[in-house]
Design a protein around this motif. Structure first.
Motif, PDB file in Angstrom:
ATOM      1  N   GLY A  11       0.800  -1.208   0.000  1.00 32.74           N
ATOM      2  CA  GLY A  11       0.000   0.000   0.000  1.00 32.74           C
ATOM      3  C   GLY A  11       0.836   1.262   0.000  1.00 32.74           C
ATOM      4  O   GLY A  11       2.074   1.225   0.037  1.00 32.74           O
ATOM      5  N   ASN A  12       0.154   2.407  -0.015  1.00 33.14           N
ATOM      6  CA  ASN A  12       0.845   3.696  -0.073  1.00 33.14           C
ATOM      7  C   ASN A  12       1.773   3.906   1.117  1.00 33.14           C
ATOM      8  O   ASN A  12       2.893   4.401   0.961  1.00 33.14           O
ATOM      9  CB  ASN A  12      -0.182   4.833  -0.121  1.00 33.14           C
ATOM     10  CG  ASN A  12      -0.832   4.970  -1.478  1.00 33.14           C
ATOM     11  OD1 ASN A  12      -0.179   4.864  -2.505  1.00 33.14           O
ATOM     12  ND2 ASN A  12      -2.140   5.196  -1.488  1.00 33.14           N
ATOM     13  N   VAL A  13       1.305   3.551   2.314  1.00 32.83           N
ATOM     14  CA  VAL A  13       2.120   3.749   3.509  1.00 32.83           C
ATOM     15  C   VAL A  13       3.136   2.625   3.664  1.00 32.83           C
ATOM     16  O   VAL A  13       4.333   2.860   3.845  1.00 32.83           O
ATOM     17  CB  VAL A  13       1.241   3.857   4.770  1.00 32.83           C
ATOM     18  CG1 VAL A  13       2.119   4.018   6.011  1.00 32.83           C
ATOM     19  CG2 VAL A  13       0.286   5.034   4.660  1.00 32.83           C
ATOM     20  N   GLY A  14       2.671   1.388   3.586  1.00 33.91           N
ATOM     21  CA  GLY A  14       3.552   0.252   3.829  1.00 33.91           C
ATOM     22  C   GLY A  14       4.718   0.159   2.864  1.00 33.91           C
ATOM     23  O   GLY A  14       5.837  -0.204   3.255  1.00 33.91           O
ATOM     24  N   SER A  15       4.490   0.500   1.590  1.00 36.05           N
ATOM     25  CA  SER A  15       5.584   0.444   0.619  1.00 36.05           C
ATOM     26  C   SER A  15       6.659   1.474   0.956  1.00 36.05           C
ATOM     27  O   SER A  15       7.859   1.201   0.822  1.00 36.05           O
ATOM     28  CB  SER A  15       5.047   0.669  -0.796  1.00 36.05           C
ATOM     29  OG  SER A  15       4.424   1.941  -0.915  1.00 36.05           O
ATOM     30  N   GLU A  16       6.238   2.640   1.420  1.00 38.38           N
ATOM     31  CA  GLU A  16       7.204   3.684   1.770  1.00 38.38           C
ATOM     32  C   GLU A  16       7.906   3.360   3.091  1.00 38.38           C
ATOM     33  O   GLU A  16       9.113   3.629   3.241  1.00 38.38           O
ATOM     34  CB  GLU A  16       6.516   5.041   1.842  1.00 38.38           C
ATOM     35  CG  GLU A  16       7.414   6.214   2.165  1.00 38.38           C
ATOM     36  CD  GLU A  16       8.418   6.578   1.086  1.00 38.38           C
ATOM     37  OE1 GLU A  16       9.212   7.522   1.316  1.00 38.38           O
ATOM     38  OE2 GLU A  16       8.433   5.922   0.020  1.00 38.38           O
ATOM     39  N   SER A  18       8.615   0.379   4.079  1.00 36.26           N
ATOM     40  CA  SER A  18       9.590  -0.635   3.679  1.00 36.26           C
ATOM     41  C   SER A  18      10.808   0.005   3.039  1.00 36.26           C
ATOM     42  O   SER A  18      11.960  -0.357   3.349  1.00 36.26           O
ATOM     43  CB  SER A  18       8.944  -1.621   2.697  1.00 36.26           C
ATOM     44  OG  SER A  18       7.837  -2.270   3.272  1.00 36.26           O
ATOM     45  N   ARG A  19      10.586   0.959   2.146  1.00 36.09           N
ATOM     46  CA  ARG A  19      11.695   1.618   1.459  1.00 36.09           C
ATOM     47  C   ARG A  19      12.593   2.356   2.449  1.00 36.09           C
ATOM     48  O   ARG A  19      13.831   2.275   2.376  1.00 36.09           O
ATOM     49  CB  ARG A  19      11.161   2.595   0.408  1.00 36.09           C
ATOM     50  CG  ARG A  19      12.250   3.216  -0.463  1.00 36.09           C
ATOM     51  CD  ARG A  19      11.715   4.341  -1.318  1.00 36.09           C
ATOM     52  NE  ARG A  19      11.364   5.525  -0.523  1.00 36.09           N
ATOM     53  CZ  ARG A  19      12.248   6.413  -0.087  1.00 36.09           C
ATOM     54  NH1 ARG A  19      13.544   6.261  -0.335  1.00 36.09           N
ATOM     55  NH2 ARG A  19      11.852   7.470   0.613  1.00 36.09           N
ATOM     56  N   LEU A  21      12.969   1.858   5.699  1.00 39.57           N
ATOM     57  CA  LEU A  21      13.696   0.949   6.587  1.00 39.57           C
ATOM     58  C   LEU A  21      14.865   0.288   5.864  1.00 39.57           C
ATOM     59  O   LEU A  21      15.959   0.148   6.425  1.00 39.57           O
ATOM     60  CB  LEU A  21      12.737  -0.110   7.136  1.00 39.57           C
ATOM     61  CG  LEU A  21      11.674   0.393   8.113  1.00 39.57           C
ATOM     62  CD1 LEU A  21      10.698  -0.726   8.448  1.00 39.57           C
ATOM     63  CD2 LEU A  21      12.303   0.949   9.385  1.00 39.57           C
ATOM     64  N   GLU A  22      14.645  -0.114   4.625  1.00 41.81           N
ATOM     65  CA  GLU A  22      15.744  -0.720   3.871  1.00 41.81           C
ATOM     66  C   GLU A  22      16.845   0.299   3.587  1.00 41.81           C
ATOM     67  O   GLU A  22      18.036  -0.042   3.624  1.00 41.81           O
ATOM     68  CB  GLU A  22      15.211  -1.316   2.572  1.00 41.81           C
ATOM     69  CG  GLU A  22      14.443  -2.609   2.782  1.00 41.81           C
ATOM     70  CD  GLU A  22      14.006  -3.263   1.499  1.00 41.81           C
ATOM     71  OE1 GLU A  22      13.813  -4.505   1.514  1.00 41.81           O
ATOM     72  OE2 GLU A  22      13.822  -2.553   0.491  1.00 41.81           O
ATOM     73  N   ALA A  23      16.460   1.540   3.321  1.00 44.01           N
ATOM     74  CA  ALA A  23      17.456   2.581   3.079  1.00 44.01           C
ATOM     75  C   ALA A  23      18.320   2.824   4.311  1.00 44.01           C
ATOM     76  O   ALA A  23      19.479   3.250   4.195  1.00 44.01           O
ATOM     77  CB  ALA A  23      16.766   3.878   2.657  1.00 44.01           C
ATOM     78  N   ALA A  24      17.742   2.537   5.491  1.00 42.10           N
ATOM     79  CA  ALA A  24      18.498   2.692   6.735  1.00 42.10           C
ATOM     80  C   ALA A  24      19.324   1.451   7.064  1.00 42.10           C
ATOM     81  O   ALA A  24      19.992   1.411   8.108  1.00 42.10           O
ATOM     82  CB  ALA A  24      17.541   2.999   7.888  1.00 42.10           C
ATOM     83  N   GLY A  25      19.285   0.439   6.193  1.00 42.06           N
ATOM     84  CA  GLY A  25      20.125  -0.740   6.371  1.00 42.06           C
ATOM     85  C   GLY A  25      19.466  -1.934   7.023  1.00 42.06           C
ATOM     86  O   GLY A  25      20.135  -2.937   7.304  1.00 42.06           O
ATOM     87  N   VAL A 164       3.216   9.954   6.713  1.00 46.27           N
ATOM     88  CA  VAL A 164       2.800   8.929   7.678  1.00 46.27           C
ATOM     89  C   VAL A 164       3.862   7.835   7.754  1.00 46.27           C
ATOM     90  O   VAL A 164       4.251   7.380   8.838  1.00 46.27           O
ATOM     91  CB  VAL A 164       1.437   8.340   7.285  1.00 46.27           C
ATOM     92  CG1 VAL A 164       1.023   7.231   8.262  1.00 46.27           C
ATOM     93  CG2 VAL A 164       0.371   9.428   7.225  1.00 46.27           C
ATOM     94  N   ALA A 165       4.360   7.425   6.594  1.00 50.71           N
ATOM     95  CA  ALA A 165       5.394   6.388   6.553  1.00 50.71           C
ATOM     96  C   ALA A 165       6.674   6.853   7.235  1.00 50.71           C
ATOM     97  O   ALA A 165       7.338   6.074   7.934  1.00 50.71           O
ATOM     98  CB  ALA A 165       5.676   6.002   5.109  1.00 50.71           C
ATOM     99  N   ALA A 166       7.022   8.123   7.048  1.00 50.86           N
ATOM    100  CA  ALA A 166       8.238   8.643   7.686  1.00 50.86           C
ATOM    101  C   ALA A 166       8.122   8.589   9.200  1.00 50.86           C
ATOM    102  O   ALA A 166       9.088   8.240   9.900  1.00 50.86           O
ATOM    103  CB  ALA A 166       8.489  10.077   7.218  1.00 50.86           C
ATOM    104  N   VAL A 167       6.947   8.928   9.719  1.00 51.75           N
ATOM    105  CA  VAL A 167       6.715   8.832  11.159  1.00 51.75           C
ATOM    106  C   VAL A 167       6.840   7.383  11.622  1.00 51.75           C
ATOM    107  O   VAL A 167       7.516   7.080  12.617  1.00 51.75           O
ATOM    108  CB  VAL A 167       5.327   9.397  11.518  1.00 51.75           C
ATOM    109  CG1 VAL A 167       4.965   9.048  12.967  1.00 51.75           C
ATOM    110  CG2 VAL A 167       5.292  10.901  11.309  1.00 51.75           C
TER     111      VAL A 167
END
Length: 276
Positions: A11-16, A18-19, A21-25, A164-167
């Motif tokens: 979804g809009n929030v969950g995909s972001e 995920s992105r 968290l992965e970007a943070a390693g 929302v995802a960033a939070v």
């Protein structure tokens, strides 16, 4: 680094989430109720299938209810229980602004179940998503240049799902704000005539707003495949919008992330192609 299970990762929030968290390693398990692909794990919240395997070994879980269901407490409770049993450190639950106003509501019961679980937790309650305009409300905008909703002249402090995802990503990675609930909004309140103007400016064509009755909207929701109880739920919360309950603005996004939430004009610019 940690391992996180993201439910609703498509979804809009969950995909972001995920992105980010992965970007943070971190390692991310993207939950899906469909045939899983690379990096995905099968989880069906309705049947419970795959749940314990997906949760086992996770340090944190991002959790939301699948759309179209009104029994959120029954769907989310087992995830909380599995997280507790399998040693998860933290669960972040995506709820909705106003869910805590109804102690008989299913989402409020889901929130309370998490809060009383003994887990480290956060609940985030966003206001209406800006992204609704290029998903749920898209058909009328694309075909007739009109936003048709039963919301009168009331304003909403719409929030970008990316904020929302960033939070959620910040809360999952640390405990500075542990065991607290946050109402998330944008930093401006707009009525739908103002939204239509901003969309018109971004798209280069005229978009207008038309206030309609719930009785006019309901057949379209059913024709789109929404279950009757969920259609009625949606009309109920749109009525609360019309009464002014969605206008309130909070500073939670900036307080948690250190960055001001996106404004509607920025959303409209970024998603121009979705309205083409």
């Amino acid at each position: 680094m940690s391992t996180f299970l993201v439910i609703g990762a498509g979804g809009n929030v969950g995909s972001e989430v995920s992105r980010l968290l992965e970007a943070a390693g971190h390692t991310v398990r993207r939950a899906t109720s469909r045939q899983p692909g690379p990096g995905q794990v099968p989880v069906n919240l309705v049947t419970g299938e795959g749940l314990r395997d997906a949760v086992a070994g996770a340090d944190g879980v991002f959790l939301l209810s699948p759309p179209g269901h009104t029994n959120q407490d029954q769907l989310l409770g087992p995830v909380v229980d599995a997280a507790k049993a399998l040693g998860v450190h933290k669960v972040v639950l995506l709820s909705a602004m106003g869910a805590d106003a109804d102690p008989n509501g299913a989402m409020w019961k889901a929130e309370r179940h998490l809060e009383q679980s003994g887990l480290t937790w956060n609940v985030i309650r966003p206001n209406w998503f800006m992204q609704n305009f290029h998903t749920f409300w898209l058909h009328g905008i694309k075909t007739a240049g009109v936003i048709q909703l039963p919301t009168g002249t009331a304003k909403g402090s719409f929030i970008d799902a990316r904020d929302v995802a960033a939070v959620a990503a910040v809360l999952l990675q640390g405990d500075t704000h542990a065991n607290r609930a946050f109402d998330l909004t944008g930093d401006e309140a707009l009525d739908h005539d103002q939204v239509a103007v901003l969309l018109s400016q971004a798209l280069g064509r005229t978009i207008r707003y038309e206030d309609i009755t719930p009785e006019t909207m309901r057949p379209g929701l059913l024709a789109a495949g929404l279950p009757a109880d969920y259609a009625d739920f949606l009309l109920t919360i749109l009525h609360f919008f019309k009464l002014g309950y969605s206008e309130r603005i909070t500073t939670a996004v900036q307080d948690i992330t250190g960055v001001a939430p996106r404004r509607f004009a920025a959303y409209a610019h970024d998603y121009r192609a979705a309205f083409a």
